[in-house]
Design a protein around this motif. Structure first.
Motif, PDB file in Angstrom:
ATOM      1  N   ALA A  29     -52.764 -57.606 137.150  1.00  0.00           N
ATOM      2  CA  ALA A  29     -52.016 -56.968 136.659  1.00  0.00           C
ATOM      3  C   ALA A  29     -50.910 -56.816 137.492  1.00  0.00           C
ATOM      4  O   ALA A  29     -51.008 -56.955 138.742  1.00  0.00           O
ATOM      5  CB  ALA A  29     -52.380 -55.528 136.443  1.00  0.00           C
ATOM      6  N   ALA A  30     -49.570 -56.190 137.366  1.00  0.00           N
ATOM      7  CA  ALA A  30     -48.423 -56.049 138.354  1.00  0.00           C
ATOM      8  C   ALA A  30     -47.870 -54.701 137.887  1.00  0.00           C
ATOM      9  O   ALA A  30     -47.679 -54.505 136.530  1.00  0.00           O
ATOM     10  CB  ALA A  30     -47.548 -57.127 138.119  1.00  0.00           C
ATOM     11  N   VAL A  31     -47.506 -53.718 138.798  1.00  0.00           N
ATOM     12  CA  VAL A  31     -46.796 -52.825 138.420  1.00  0.00           C
ATOM     13  C   VAL A  31     -45.292 -52.963 138.618  1.00  0.00           C
ATOM     14  O   VAL A  31     -44.765 -53.657 139.643  1.00  0.00           O
ATOM     15  CB  VAL A  31     -46.896 -51.489 139.323  1.00  0.00           C
ATOM     16  N   VAL A  32     -44.259 -52.974 137.603  1.00  0.00           N
ATOM     17  CA  VAL A  32     -43.176 -53.413 137.519  1.00  0.00           C
ATOM     18  C   VAL A  32     -42.206 -52.408 137.348  1.00  0.00           C
ATOM     19  O   VAL A  32     -42.314 -51.236 136.592  1.00  0.00           O
ATOM     20  CB  VAL A  32     -42.922 -54.257 136.270  1.00  0.00           C
ATOM     21  N   ASP A  33     -41.007 -52.584 138.186  1.00  0.00           N
ATOM     22  CA  ASP A  33     -39.845 -51.619 138.256  1.00  0.00           C
ATOM     23  C   ASP A  33     -38.564 -52.671 138.226  1.00  0.00           C
ATOM     24  O   ASP A  33     -38.064 -53.089 138.992  1.00  0.00           O
ATOM     25  CB  ASP A  33     -39.939 -50.856 139.293  1.00  0.00           C
ATOM     26  N   GLY A  34     -38.071 -52.771 136.918  1.00  0.00           N
ATOM     27  CA  GLY A  34     -37.038 -53.830 136.772  1.00  0.00           C
ATOM     28  C   GLY A  34     -37.336 -55.117 137.124  1.00  0.00           C
ATOM     29  O   GLY A  34     -38.100 -55.689 136.290  1.00  0.00           O
ATOM     30  N   GLU A  35     -36.797 -55.714 138.147  1.00  0.00           N
ATOM     31  CA  GLU A  35     -37.015 -56.872 138.405  1.00  0.00           C
ATOM     32  C   GLU A  35     -37.941 -57.006 139.663  1.00  0.00           C
ATOM     33  O   GLU A  35     -38.413 -58.208 140.058  1.00  0.00           O
ATOM     34  CB  GLU A  35     -35.890 -57.769 138.667  1.00  0.00           C
ATOM     35  N   GLU A  36     -38.541 -55.874 140.164  1.00  0.00           N
ATOM     36  CA  GLU A  36     -39.517 -55.831 141.372  1.00  0.00           C
ATOM     37  C   GLU A  36     -40.895 -55.543 140.769  1.00  0.00           C
ATOM     38  O   GLU A  36     -41.086 -54.561 139.977  1.00  0.00           O
ATOM     39  CB  GLU A  36     -38.859 -55.039 141.929  1.00  0.00           C
ATOM     40  N   ASP A  37     -41.926 -56.490 141.303  1.00  0.00           N
ATOM     41  CA  ASP A  37     -43.247 -55.929 141.478  1.00  0.00           C
ATOM     42  C   ASP A  37     -43.469 -54.900 142.817  1.00  0.00           C
ATOM     43  O   ASP A  37     -43.396 -55.375 143.835  1.00  0.00           O
ATOM     44  CB  ASP A  37     -44.140 -57.365 141.536  1.00  0.00           C
ATOM     45  N   LEU A  38     -43.908 -53.694 142.229  1.00  0.00           N
ATOM     46  CA  LEU A  38     -44.274 -52.762 143.245  1.00  0.00           C
ATOM     47  C   LEU A  38     -45.696 -53.057 143.763  1.00  0.00           C
ATOM     48  O   LEU A  38     -45.861 -52.517 145.031  1.00  0.00           O
ATOM     49  CB  LEU A  38     -43.832 -51.441 142.627  1.00  0.00           C
ATOM     50  N   ALA A  39     -46.530 -53.477 142.976  1.00  0.00           N
ATOM     51  CA  ALA A  39     -48.067 -53.608 143.458  1.00  0.00           C
ATOM     52  C   ALA A  39     -48.678 -54.628 142.319  1.00  0.00           C
ATOM     53  O   ALA A  39     -48.017 -54.965 141.204  1.00  0.00           O
ATOM     54  CB  ALA A  39     -48.739 -52.466 143.411  1.00  0.00           C
ATOM     55  N   ASP A  40     -49.527 -55.136 142.745  1.00  0.00           N
ATOM     56  CA  ASP A  40     -50.291 -56.120 141.849  1.00  0.00           C
ATOM     57  C   ASP A  40     -51.743 -56.202 142.236  1.00  0.00           C
ATOM     58  O   ASP A  40     -52.218 -55.775 143.232  1.00  0.00           O
ATOM     59  CB  ASP A  40     -49.716 -57.687 141.992  1.00  0.00           C
ATOM     60  N   GLY A  41     -52.590 -56.631 141.284  1.00  0.00           N
ATOM     61  CA  GLY A  41     -54.199 -56.690 141.634  1.00  0.00           C
ATOM     62  C   GLY A  41     -54.848 -57.600 140.404  1.00  0.00           C
ATOM     63  O   GLY A  41     -54.135 -58.154 139.684  1.00  0.00           O
ATOM     64  N   ARG A  42     -56.159 -57.593 140.611  1.00  0.00           N
ATOM     65  CA  ARG A  42     -57.049 -58.476 139.797  1.00  0.00           C
ATOM     66  C   ARG A  42     -58.431 -57.424 139.515  1.00  0.00           C
ATOM     67  O   ARG A  42     -58.841 -56.605 140.423  1.00  0.00           O
ATOM     68  CB  ARG A  42     -57.327 -59.517 140.490  1.00  0.00           C
TER      69      ARG A  42
END
Length: 210
Positions: free
Chosen positions: A57-70
């Motif tokens: 998963a990725a937390v997305v804000d526009g073109e930016e990934d704010l956080a990611d995980g598995r």
């Protein structure tokens, strides 16, 4: 989390997966999540358990990934002494930090409380939690000296979801709680349980321009 992987979201010994595992995976696929969190199946680790299913998963804000995980769901029908159950959830969460937050000596304790708090806030019963919170800083020199210093937090954790009817844990709610953790690490405002803004988990995320 770094074991060899095979294609697809699920691994198993080749026969038909047991009903509790299939039901738990179906619940993950049908979970309703907040739209800022993009989730898709990913190759599952092998050898950790007879059956496994993995998501990234990725937390997305526009073109930016704010956080990611598995997030990995493990299942051993025979049970596992260390798990004290037949299912286990394993996670890795990462996010970039503001320098002020990275310098906070209480940050590791706070991040761990975000994990346990996310599960508790969703009314989930779980046991045998364990994990690490790692804070890292990068400073650039020479040809890279124009880059600003960067800090990152990494949460590695696992826990045993309590099994319900038919020996199946409420994996959908565990996934929602895990997405709450991702959103909190990313700095998004909390969403109340039952929020109408949540969306159904897609089977595949499309190409990203990030």
């Amino acid at each position: 989390m770094d074991e060899p992987k095979e294609a697809g979201g699920t691994t198993g010994p080749g026969d038909t997966p047991p009903l509790p595992f299939r039901a738990a995976v179906d619940a993950l696929r049908g979970a309703r999540l907040r739209p800022q969190v993009e989730v898709e199946p990913t190759p599952a680790p092998k050898r950790l358990a007879p059956y496994a299913y993995a998501l990234e998963a990725a937390v997305v804000d526009g073109e930016e990934d704010l956080a990611d995980g598995r997030l990995v769901l493990l299942h051993d029908p025979a049970g596992h002494d260390a798990w004290r159950g037949t299912f286990r959830l394993v996670t890795l969460v990462r996010a970039e930090l503001e320098p002020e937050m990275a310098a906070d000596p209480l940050l590791p304790d706070v991040c761990w409380s975000w994990l346990t708090g996310a599960l508790t806030a969703r009314g989930l019963a779980f046991g045998e939690p364990s994990g690490t919170v790692t804070r890292a800083s990068s400073h650039y020199f020479g040809g890279l000296s124009e880059r600003p210093a960067a800090s990152q937090i990494e949460i590695r954790a696992s826990w045993t979801p309590r099994e319900g009817l038919g020996g199946v844990p409420d994996t959908a709610t565990h996934l929602v709680a895990w997405c709450d953790l991702l959103a909190q690490v990313a700095g998004l405002p909390p969403t109340a349980p039952g929020d109408a803004s949540v969306v159904t988990l897609p089977q595949r995320r499309g190409p990203q321009s990030r």
